[in-house]
Design a protein around this motif. Structure first.
Motif, PDB file in Angstrom:
ATOM      1  N   SER A  21       0.843  -1.196   0.000  1.00  0.00           N
ATOM      2  CA  SER A  21       0.000   0.000   0.000  1.00  0.00           C
ATOM      3  C   SER A  21       0.873   1.238   0.000  1.00  0.00           C
ATOM      4  O   SER A  21       1.959   1.240   0.571  1.00  0.00           O
ATOM      5  CB  SER A  21      -0.900   0.025   1.244  1.00  0.00           C
ATOM      6  OG  SER A  21      -1.735  -1.103   1.312  1.00  0.00           O
ATOM      7  N   THR A  23       0.057   5.206   0.840  1.00  0.00           N
ATOM      8  CA  THR A  23      -0.910   6.218   1.233  1.00  0.00           C
ATOM      9  C   THR A  23      -0.305   7.593   1.031  1.00  0.00           C
ATOM     10  O   THR A  23       0.781   7.887   1.526  1.00  0.00           O
ATOM     11  CB  THR A  23      -1.341   6.032   2.691  1.00  0.00           C
ATOM     12  OG1 THR A  23      -1.929   4.730   2.832  1.00  0.00           O
ATOM     13  CG2 THR A  23      -2.365   7.087   3.085  1.00  0.00           C
ATOM     14  N   TRP A  53      -3.926   8.911 -11.102  1.00  0.00           N
ATOM     15  CA  TRP A  53      -4.828   8.919  -9.964  1.00  0.00           C
ATOM     16  C   TRP A  53      -6.284   8.737 -10.399  1.00  0.00           C
ATOM     17  O   TRP A  53      -7.099   8.223  -9.662  1.00  0.00           O
ATOM     18  CB  TRP A  53      -4.682  10.210  -9.155  1.00  0.00           C
ATOM     19  CG  TRP A  53      -5.228  10.040  -7.792  1.00  0.00           C
ATOM     20  CD1 TRP A  53      -6.453  10.426  -7.338  1.00  0.00           C
ATOM     21  CD2 TRP A  53      -4.582   9.382  -6.698  1.00  0.00           C
ATOM     22  NE1 TRP A  53      -6.611  10.056  -6.029  1.00  0.00           N
ATOM     23  CE2 TRP A  53      -5.493   9.421  -5.608  1.00  0.00           C
ATOM     24  CE3 TRP A  53      -3.345   8.772  -6.537  1.00  0.00           C
ATOM     25  CZ2 TRP A  53      -5.182   8.873  -4.371  1.00  0.00           C
ATOM     26  CZ3 TRP A  53      -3.049   8.230  -5.291  1.00  0.00           C
ATOM     27  CH2 TRP A  53      -3.946   8.278  -4.238  1.00  0.00           C
ATOM     28  N   GLY A  55      -7.166   6.661 -12.419  1.00  0.00           N
ATOM     29  CA  GLY A  55      -7.349   5.237 -12.607  1.00  0.00           C
ATOM     30  C   GLY A  55      -7.557   4.836 -14.046  1.00  0.00           C
ATOM     31  O   GLY A  55      -7.737   3.655 -14.341  1.00  0.00           O
ATOM     32  N   ARG A  72      -6.186   1.700  -7.071  1.00  0.00           N
ATOM     33  CA  ARG A  72      -6.193   2.797  -6.097  1.00  0.00           C
ATOM     34  C   ARG A  72      -7.569   2.917  -5.478  1.00  0.00           C
ATOM     35  O   ARG A  72      -8.577   2.539  -6.061  1.00  0.00           O
ATOM     36  CB  ARG A  72      -5.739   4.112  -6.719  1.00  0.00           C
ATOM     37  CG  ARG A  72      -6.854   5.009  -7.303  1.00  0.00           C
ATOM     38  CD  ARG A  72      -7.197   4.643  -8.689  1.00  0.00           C
ATOM     39  NE  ARG A  72      -8.164   5.540  -9.280  1.00  0.00           N
ATOM     40  CZ  ARG A  72      -9.439   5.247  -9.386  1.00  0.00           C
ATOM     41  NH1 ARG A  72      -9.907   4.115  -8.888  1.00  0.00           N
ATOM     42  NH2 ARG A  72     -10.265   6.081  -9.994  1.00  0.00           N
ATOM     43  N   ASN A  74      -9.551   5.990  -3.995  1.00  0.00           N
ATOM     44  CA  ASN A  74      -9.543   7.440  -3.842  1.00  0.00           C
ATOM     45  C   ASN A  74      -9.969   7.877  -2.449  1.00  0.00           C
ATOM     46  O   ASN A  74      -9.439   8.832  -1.898  1.00  0.00           O
ATOM     47  CB  ASN A  74     -10.455   8.079  -4.888  1.00  0.00           C
ATOM     48  CG  ASN A  74      -9.817   8.092  -6.253  1.00  0.00           C
ATOM     49  OD1 ASN A  74      -8.619   7.836  -6.391  1.00  0.00           O
ATOM     50  ND2 ASN A  74     -10.599   8.369  -7.272  1.00  0.00           N
ATOM     51  N   ASN A  77      -7.064   7.638  -0.350  1.00  0.00           N
ATOM     52  CA  ASN A  77      -5.839   8.229  -0.905  1.00  0.00           C
ATOM     53  C   ASN A  77      -4.714   7.213  -0.955  1.00  0.00           C
ATOM     54  O   ASN A  77      -3.553   7.521  -0.650  1.00  0.00           O
ATOM     55  CB  ASN A  77      -5.409   9.439  -0.069  1.00  0.00           C
ATOM     56  CG  ASN A  77      -5.691  10.744  -0.783  1.00  0.00           C
ATOM     57  OD1 ASN A  77      -6.534  10.808  -1.666  1.00  0.00           O
ATOM     58  ND2 ASN A  77      -4.994  11.793  -0.378  1.00  0.00           N
ATOM     59  N   THR A  78      -5.047   6.011  -1.358  1.00  0.00           N
ATOM     60  CA  THR A  78      -4.097   4.916  -1.308  1.00  0.00           C
ATOM     61  C   THR A  78      -4.030   4.204  -2.644  1.00  0.00           C
ATOM     62  O   THR A  78      -5.049   3.971  -3.290  1.00  0.00           O
ATOM     63  CB  THR A  78      -4.486   3.915  -0.198  1.00  0.00           C
ATOM     64  OG1 THR A  78      -4.443   4.595   1.062  1.00  0.00           O
ATOM     65  CG2 THR A  78      -3.536   2.738  -0.160  1.00  0.00           C
ATOM     66  N   VAL A  79      -2.812   3.886  -3.033  1.00  0.00           N
ATOM     67  CA  VAL A  79      -2.551   3.079  -4.224  1.00  0.00           C
ATOM     68  C   VAL A  79      -1.976   1.747  -3.760  1.00  0.00           C
ATOM     69  O   VAL A  79      -1.179   1.699  -2.818  1.00  0.00           O
ATOM     70  CB  VAL A  79      -1.573   3.795  -5.168  1.00  0.00           C
ATOM     71  CG1 VAL A  79      -1.171   2.898  -6.320  1.00  0.00           C
ATOM     72  CG2 VAL A  79      -2.211   5.082  -5.690  1.00  0.00           C
ATOM     73  N   TYR A  80      -2.377   0.689  -4.435  1.00  0.00           N
ATOM     74  CA  TYR A  80      -1.966  -0.660  -4.052  1.00  0.00           C
ATOM     75  C   TYR A  80      -1.146  -1.313  -5.154  1.00  0.00           C
ATOM     76  O   TYR A  80      -1.322  -1.025  -6.346  1.00  0.00           O
ATOM     77  CB  TYR A  80      -3.191  -1.535  -3.767  1.00  0.00           C
ATOM     78  CG  TYR A  80      -4.087  -0.992  -2.691  1.00  0.00           C
ATOM     79  CD1 TYR A  80      -5.246  -0.286  -3.021  1.00  0.00           C
ATOM     80  CD2 TYR A  80      -3.779  -1.171  -1.347  1.00  0.00           C
ATOM     81  CE1 TYR A  80      -6.073   0.219  -2.032  1.00  0.00           C
ATOM     82  CE2 TYR A  80      -4.598  -0.668  -0.353  1.00  0.00           C
ATOM     83  CZ  TYR A  80      -5.744   0.024  -0.708  1.00  0.00           C
ATOM     84  OH  TYR A  80      -6.551   0.535   0.275  1.00  0.00           O
ATOM     85  N   CYS A  96       7.012   3.708  -3.632  1.00  0.00           N
ATOM     86  CA  CYS A  96       6.034   4.412  -4.450  1.00  0.00           C
ATOM     87  C   CYS A  96       6.528   5.846  -4.643  1.00  0.00           C
ATOM     88  O   CYS A  96       7.288   6.379  -3.834  1.00  0.00           O
ATOM     89  CB  CYS A  96       4.633   4.375  -3.850  1.00  0.00           C
ATOM     90  SG  CYS A  96       4.409   5.315  -2.345  1.00  0.00           S
TER      91      CYS A  96
END
Length: 120
Positions: A21, A23, A53, A55, A72, A74, A77-80, A96
């Motif tokens: 993750s 964040t 962001w 996507g 992600r 939204n 506010n996290t991308v995986y 990241c």
């Protein structure tokens, strides 16, 4: 101030899975790209993949295609980075990074990294 915090690294056996993750905080990221990179001991940092962001646009390095998935959330506010079928050679520190879309000179915000170790 933009801040990126990775988590989710650890020790996993070959063939296993991990989800990392990232964040993000400090501003609105709607006009940003979030990228994942990794650096193995003694090797240069390499690109893993990135997501806008919004996507709408996701791109992977060749080695990541079919095994890794970027997504992600939204609201958080996290991308995986979902990593499946892990191999010994996936052992690295994973980072990241973020940059504004249209920025030419590369990613300018970086997290501290999270260690992924794949064992046999």
């Amino acid at each position: 101030q933009v801040q990126l915090v990775e988590s989710g690294g650890g020790l996993v056996q070959a063939g296993g899975s991990l989800r990392l993750s990232c964040t993000a905080s400090g501003r609105t990221f709607s006009n940003y790209a979030l990228g994942w990179f990794r650096q193995a001991p003694g090797k240069e940092r390499e690109f893993v993949g990135r997501i806008y962001w919004s996507g709408l646009n996701i791109y992977y390095a060749e080695f990541a295609k079919g095994r890794f998935t970027i997504s992600r959330d939204n609201a958080k506010n996290t991308v995986y980075l979902q990593m499946n079928s892990l191999k010994l050679e996936d052992t690295a520190v994973y980072y990241c990074a973020a940059k504004e879309l249209g920025r030419v000179t590369g990613y300018n915000y970086w997290g501290q990294g999270t260690q992924v170790t794949v064992s046999s």
